[in-house]
Design a protein around this motif. Structure first.
Motif, PDB file in Angstrom:
ATOM      1  N   VAL A  31       0.788  -1.240  -0.126  1.00  0.00           N
ATOM      2  CA  VAL A  31      -0.003   0.121  -0.157  1.00  0.00           C
ATOM      3  C   VAL A  31       0.514   1.912   0.131  1.00  0.00           C
ATOM      4  N   THR A  37      -5.679  -0.946  -6.447  1.00  0.00           N
ATOM      5  CA  THR A  37      -6.219  -1.698  -5.641  1.00  0.00           C
ATOM      6  C   THR A  37      -6.349  -2.746  -6.769  1.00  0.00           C
ATOM      7  N   ASP A  41      -4.441  -7.107  -5.477  1.00  0.00           N
ATOM      8  CA  ASP A  41      -5.192  -7.790  -5.747  1.00  0.00           C
ATOM      9  C   ASP A  41      -4.455  -8.678  -6.030  1.00  0.00           C
ATOM     10  N   THR A  69     -11.430  -4.054  -1.294  1.00  0.00           N
ATOM     11  CA  THR A  69     -10.413  -3.172  -1.073  1.00  0.00           C
ATOM     12  C   THR A  69     -11.768  -1.728  -0.928  1.00  0.00           C
ATOM     13  N   PRO A  80     -11.896  -3.893  -6.475  1.00  0.00           N
ATOM     14  CA  PRO A  80     -10.488  -3.365  -6.730  1.00  0.00           C
ATOM     15  C   PRO A  80     -10.516  -3.015  -8.218  1.00  0.00           C
ATOM     16  N   LEU A  91      -7.526   2.709   3.446  1.00  0.00           N
ATOM     17  CA  LEU A  91      -7.790   1.386   2.584  1.00  0.00           C
ATOM     18  C   LEU A  91      -7.895   1.068   3.278  1.00  0.00           C
ATOM     19  N   ILE A  93      -8.308  -3.699   3.867  1.00  0.00           N
ATOM     20  CA  ILE A  93      -8.121  -4.512   2.692  1.00  0.00           C
ATOM     21  C   ILE A  93      -8.693  -5.772   4.044  1.00  0.00           C
TER      22      ILE A  93
END
Ligand code: MG
Length: 248
Positions: A31, A37, A41, A69, A80, A91, A93
């Motif tokens: 990140v 995103t 993934d 995401t 994503p 973000l 996840i």
């Protein structure tokens, strides 16, 4: 019915949890400002497959990706794609893996660059609310003792608790009984027994609790547009206390 797992099954779930945690860490490590995103993934999917696992979310009710995401005001189930992360974003996840037919599930919120202090506080409180819930995962407690512990931490900080989405039992299916709300009356609900495995996942909003789903049929956002954070672990209840399965 709440399915209790044998110690041998919990060992398999520990492996599913380990792979889920690995994928979350590797995606989280990547990140930063400018990454998409979709790239995150791909990192997570590769990590899960390299470990012999199957991404748990991909294809689940038609969900198209390994990760959920969710950026800023997105709460959960973000898809994503080509969106590039920017300085000041947060973000969330969420990622799960299947190993030998058993599921792991975990989530965390990451800061991108320099994030507003109140939003950092939201992240910290959401993590603390998860920890408080996990601490109640003991034989002799009731399910809503877990829920009430999460609620107390979030409300003490003045944040909004998402009501429409909740944690869940987990095992041979990603979503098993019972539902694990992030609010509830302490002392009520089913007694916690050895072998129960719960995915506890507070979704906490910087503003109000209201959320809505976008037209993509997946992404959930806060109604007031303020940020939301999400932390999750898969936790086994044992005679020796709570065991977090989603650890590397
Ligand atoms: Mg979950």
């Amino acid at each position: 019915m709440i399915v209790r797992k044998s110690p041998a099954e919990i060992e398999v779930m520990r492996e599913a949890g380990r792979v889920s945690a690995l994928a979350l860490r590797l995606a989280g490590d990547a990140v930063g400002v400018g990454i998409t995103t979709a790239e995150l993934d791909r990192i997570a999917e590769e990590a899960i497959r390299k470990e012999g696992g199957i991404p748990a979310f991909k294809g689940y009710n038609g969900f198209p990706a390994t990760l959920c995401t969710s950026v800023n005001e997105q709460v959960v189930h973000g898809i994503p794609g080509p969106r590039k992360l920017r300085d000041g974003d947060i973000l969330s996840i969420d990622v799960g893996a299947i190993i030998d037919g058993y599921y792991g599930d975990n989530a965390r919120t990451f800061a991108v660059g320099e994030v507003a202090p109140r939003t950092l506080r939201l992240m910290q409180v959401t993590r603390q609310s998860l920890e408080a819930g996990i601490a109640r995962c003991r034989v002799g407690m009731r399910l809503y003792d877990v829920s009430a512990a999460v609620q107390q931490v979030a409300e003490a900080a003045g944040f909004g608790i998402v009501r429409e989405y909740v944690g869940h039992g987990i095992g041979r299916h990603m979503h098993e009984e019972p539902q694990v709300p992030n609010y509830g009356p302490a002392g009520k609900g089913p007694s916690l027994q050895p072998g129960m495995v719960l995915a506890i996942e507070p979704m906490i909003n910087e503003g109000g609790e209201a959320v809505r789903q976008l037209d993509d049929g997946w992404t959930v956002v806060t109604s007031d547009g303020k940020p939301s954070a999400h932390y999750e672990h898969t936790v086994a209840i044992t005679d020796k206390g709570p065991v977090i399965l989603t650890l590397e």
